[in-house]
Design a protein around this motif. Structure first.
Motif, PDB file in Angstrom:
ATOM      1  N   GLU A  31      31.532   6.077  31.299  1.00 53.64           N
ATOM      2  CA  GLU A  31      31.615   6.253  32.752  1.00 53.64           C
ATOM      3  C   GLU A  31      30.177   6.468  33.211  1.00 53.64           C
ATOM      4  OE1 GLU A  31      35.343   8.966  33.565  1.00 53.64           O
ATOM      5  OE2 GLU A  31      34.475   9.331  31.616  1.00 53.64           O
ATOM      6  N   GLU A 181      30.752   4.837  40.547  1.00 55.82           N
ATOM      7  CA  GLU A 181      31.110   5.216  39.172  1.00 55.82           C
ATOM      8  C   GLU A 181      31.719   4.011  38.487  1.00 55.82           C
ATOM      9  OE1 GLU A 181      33.312   8.856  38.392  1.00 55.82           O
ATOM     10  OE2 GLU A 181      33.952   8.094  36.450  1.00 55.82           O
ATOM     11  N   GLU A 240      34.144  13.935  25.817  1.00 55.74           N
ATOM     12  CA  GLU A 240      33.273  13.241  26.767  1.00 55.74           C
ATOM     13  C   GLU A 240      31.914  13.927  26.823  1.00 55.74           C
ATOM     14  OE1 GLU A 240      35.014  12.946  30.660  1.00 55.74           O
ATOM     15  OE2 GLU A 240      33.204  12.122  31.568  1.00 55.74           O
ATOM     16  N   LYS A 291      38.935  19.652  28.588  1.00 56.61           N
ATOM     17  CA  LYS A 291      38.961  18.610  29.604  1.00 56.61           C
ATOM     18  C   LYS A 291      40.163  18.732  30.544  1.00 56.61           C
ATOM     19  CE  LYS A 291      38.265  14.560  31.449  1.00 56.61           C
ATOM     20  NZ  LYS A 291      37.218  14.348  32.406  1.00 56.61           N
TER      21      LYS A 291
HETATM   22 MG    MG Z   1      35.964  10.826  33.906  1.00 59.53          MG
END
Ligand code: MG
Ligand code: ADP
Length: 514
Positions: A31, A181, A240, A291
């Motif tokens: 991302e 994004e 992430e 997350k």
């Molecule tokens: Mg994300």
């Protein structure tokens, strides 16, 4: 959402397995937040310029004062359209802005305006070459990373911890800065591939000019989603890594994360989905928070903004204004200059490199030689001196003149490198008066005595002398030892002060000794 609903799962079945790390396959999805190069913010008229005094570029809308309303910045939409066209994506005729709700001190509204269910850019693909191995093992593989989407959103403000002892300051200058994004499918299979993807994406957004690409200032930041699995297994749980803003750290962070995950699994621990930060000082990643899922943000359509409608006409208008895209230019280089696809891709790394190549190739009519020189000598010098090609001391016309003299047999490749070197280091200052590049290059060749010996009579004389003086080598060669010829060639080259053409010497010797 249950595990089985992962939309990426089915698409990943049947894709080729990547290189294994200790028996595990690495899966990466990106991302990327690209800051759009508009002068004003996405929903207000405040400036987006970098580096201003804190809170001098935040207006009532950015501060979320009651009664203010967001107004869409047309320039931000146009940049999103340009991106979609550059990656062959679908531009949605109608997309929706949503509120992503969360509390943060630097988010005065208590929500971020983003796009959720229907983004403006859908699908698309980023293609690039991935180099593996070195030297004789060097291999180049063409890769295609599929994009899921690219959506418009606003940036948040910034919390400042450094300048305040025991307190935190808030700077809202960045609040409302337009971002695109860009989200990929989990298509990447190694840290090297992830970095190659990020570099290609960076090239695309800077080439079309929608983002300045300044990674130190945070204009282009990547989040790497990383998981590992045994080949053939379903996708593993990902972690992430947030805000990677250098290609070097990107590779280090992913490599560390992969090793860490494999160790955890081998030790019998399950990976927990988390957001982690990379610390360049320790080279480690560390969990920041477990997350959140989309449901935690309570997304809902923003009632302050109507749907974003983009007509086909508008898309065509934007398309017509766009400069030639890198991949289109690369295809043209293959077609018009008969270059290999790899050369064409390398020469379209930036507009400046492409322009330098085209000028050189057109001036000397030797496209492949021009490509070799630019990817070889020119790049090497630029790299060691950390210069951009615009600042190369050798002009395309001069390089073309050097290449032309190699092509017409006046100088050898080695001599050409000496001329190039002299031009690069400004040694030719004595010939500065020679206005045109060819005259200047010829003057240098003359002054340095680099002309190849094209006088066959003079060369033959040297050959005869060397044959007469080296009876032993001659006998060995005649007895079938082909290597003995090299010694003779060496002597002749020396006799000619390096000005003979080695191929011509070889031919001449063989015919005389036959
Ligand atoms: Mg994300
Ligand atoms: P979110 O919006 O919550 O961050 P998404 O489902 O939109 O999550 O996925 C974000 C990114 O994570 C995408 O780039 C996707 O390709 C990648 N991704 C999804 N599943 C995995 C996985 N198992 N391993 C690695 N990357 C993944």
């Amino acid at each position: 959402m249950s595990e089985t609903m992962n939309p990426f799962e089915t698409q990943q079945q049947g894709r080729p397995t990547g290189p294994l790390v200790h028996g595990y396959e690495v899966i990466i999805g990106f991302e990327t937040h690209a800051q759009l190069s508009t002068a004003s913010k996405i929903f207000s008229r405040a400036s987006t310029a970098f580096g201003a005094e804190p809170n001098t570029q935040a207006c009532a809308v950015d501060l979320a004062l009651p009664g203010t309303l967001p107004v869409m910045n047309k320039g931000a939409v146009e940049r999103a359209i340009e991106f979609g066209l550059a990656v062959n994506a679908h531009i949605a005729e109608r997309s929706i802005f949503a509120r992503k709700n969360y509390f943060y001190p630097d988010l005065p509204k208590g929500y971020q305006i983003s796009q959720f269910e229907i983004p403006v850019v859908q699908g698309g693909v980023v293609e690039f070459f991935l180099e593996t191995g070195k030297g004789a093992e060097l291999a180049r593989e063409k890769k295609a990373v599929r994009l899921v989407r690219a959506h418009l959103e606003e940036d948040a403000g910034k919390s400042l911890h450094e300048d305040f002892i025991g307190q935190t300051g808030i700077d809202l200058n960045r609040a409302g800065t337009p971002l695109l994004e860009i989200v990929t499918e989990p298509d990447m299979r190694s840290s090297a591939e992830a970095v190659a993807y990020a570099k290609e994406l960076h090239k695309i957004v800077t080439w079309i000019g929608i983002c300045d690409g300044n990674m130190q200032e945070g204009s282009f930041r990547c989040d790497a989603n990383v998981s590992v699995r045994k080949p053939g297994q379903p996708l593993g749980t990902r972690r992430e890594i947030k805000n990677l803003n250098s290609f070097k750290f990107m590779q280090q962070a992913i490599d560390y994360e992969v090793r860490w995950q494999i160790e955890q699994i081998e030790d019998g621990h399950a990976i927990e989905q988390a957001t982690v930060l990379f610390n360049p000082d320790t080279g480690e990643t560390r969990a920041m928070r477990t997350k959140e899922d989309a449901a935690d943000y309570r997304y809902f359509p923003d009632p302050d903004l109507p749907p974003l409608c983009i007509s086909e006409q508008w898309v065509e208008q934007v398309r017509a204004q766009m400069a030639e895209l890198p991949r289109v230019m690369a295809e043209r280089f293959v077609r018009d200059y008969a270059l290999p696809e790899y050369d064409a891709t390398q020469l379209t790394q930036s507009k400046a490199i492409a322009a330098y190549f085209e000028e050189t190739a057109q001036a000397c009519g030797q496209a492949k030689l021009a490509s070799n020189w630019i990817m070889g000598e020119v790049s090497r010098r630029l790299n060691t001196e950390d210069r951009a090609i615009d600042a190369a001391p050798v002009q395309p016309a001069q390089l073309a003149a050097v290449i032309a003299r190699v092509a017409d047999g006046t100088i050898s490749n080695n001599a050409a490198k000496q001329v190039f070197e002299a031009l690069w280091s400004g040694e030719s200052a004595a010939h500065e008066s020679a206005a045109d590049a060819a005259t200047r290059v010829d003057a240098l060749i003359e002054a340095k005595g680099l002309k190849q010996m094209n006088d066959t009579g003079a060369l033959e004389k040297i050959v005869d002398e060397v044959i007469a003086a080296n009876a032993k080598n001659v006998a060995e060669f005649k007895a079938g030892n082909d290597k003995a010829l090299n010694a003779l060639v060496g002597q002749i080259m020396k006799g000619s002060k390096g000005k003979a053409n080695p191929q011509q010497v070889n031919d001449l010797l063989r015919s005389k000794l036959a």
